[in-house]
Design a protein around this motif. Structure first.
Motif, PDB file in Angstrom:
ATOM      1  N   ASP A  16       0.799  -1.218   0.000  1.00 62.00           N
ATOM      2  CA  ASP A  16       0.000   0.000   0.000  1.00 62.00           C
ATOM      3  C   ASP A  16       0.838   1.277   0.000  1.00 62.00           C
ATOM      4  N   ILE A  18       2.904   3.986  -1.580  1.00 65.99           N
ATOM      5  CA  ILE A  18       3.095   4.532  -2.926  1.00 65.99           C
ATOM      6  C   ILE A  18       4.506   5.117  -3.031  1.00 65.99           C
ATOM      7  N   THR A  32      -1.982   4.180   0.036  1.00 66.37           N
ATOM      8  CA  THR A  32      -3.181   4.253  -0.801  1.00 66.37           C
ATOM      9  C   THR A  32      -4.335   4.952  -0.115  1.00 66.37           C
ATOM     10  N   ASN A  33      -4.348   4.969   1.222  1.00 69.55           N
ATOM     11  CA  ASN A  33      -5.504   5.581   1.893  1.00 69.55           C
ATOM     12  C   ASN A  33      -5.150   6.625   2.941  1.00 69.55           C
ATOM     13  N   TRP A  68       3.394   1.417  -8.085  1.00 74.49           N
ATOM     14  CA  TRP A  68       2.515   2.578  -8.176  1.00 74.49           C
ATOM     15  C   TRP A  68       3.007   3.618  -9.183  1.00 74.49           C
ATOM     16  N   THR A  81      -0.947   8.400  -8.631  1.00 76.34           N
ATOM     17  CA  THR A  81      -1.691   9.429  -7.904  1.00 76.34           C
ATOM     18  C   THR A  81      -1.470  10.830  -8.475  1.00 76.34           C
TER      19      THR A  81
END
Length: 110
Positions: A16, A18, A32-33, A68, A81
């Motif tokens: 997760d 990035i 990611t969050n 990513w 992103t």
């Protein structure tokens, strides 16, 4: 997935992450969050991620997760992103080769 809850003071899955960047005496981990700040030297952070081949130290104070990366530009990684993470000028050819090999190893078409 490897959970790093014993590596840092917070639970996190490496998949997760990035990218991460040094900010003063802290490491800012972009996941990611959420974005997490932890007090750690960048050297220690690199040591904790060295067994994960998809992490690459691309410029002083920054590490990206190749999973990513949306695109490799001439001077930056363009992350999924939208962030751009610079690549050390003297390492661009080597980093391009590492990224290309990552894509081949993971059968990812770009």
């Amino acid at each position: 997935s490897t959970k790093a809850d014993n590596l840092w003071s917070f639970p996190i899955f490496f998949k997760d992450v990035i990218f991460a960047e040094k900010n003063g005496h802290n490491i800012i981990v972009h996941t990611t969050n959420k974005t997490i700040s932890t007090r750690m030297t960048f050297k220690d952070f690199l040591e904790k991620t060295k067994h994960f081949p998809n992490f690459i130290h691309c410029v002083k104070g920054a590490l990206v997760n190749l999973a990513w990366v949306d695109n490799l530009e001439s001077q930056n990684f363009l992350m999924t992103t939208g962030e751009r993470i610079p690549i050390r000028r003297q390492d661009r050819k080597k980093i391009k080769n590492i990224y290309t090999q990552y894509l081949i190893d993971n059968q990812i078409e770009k």
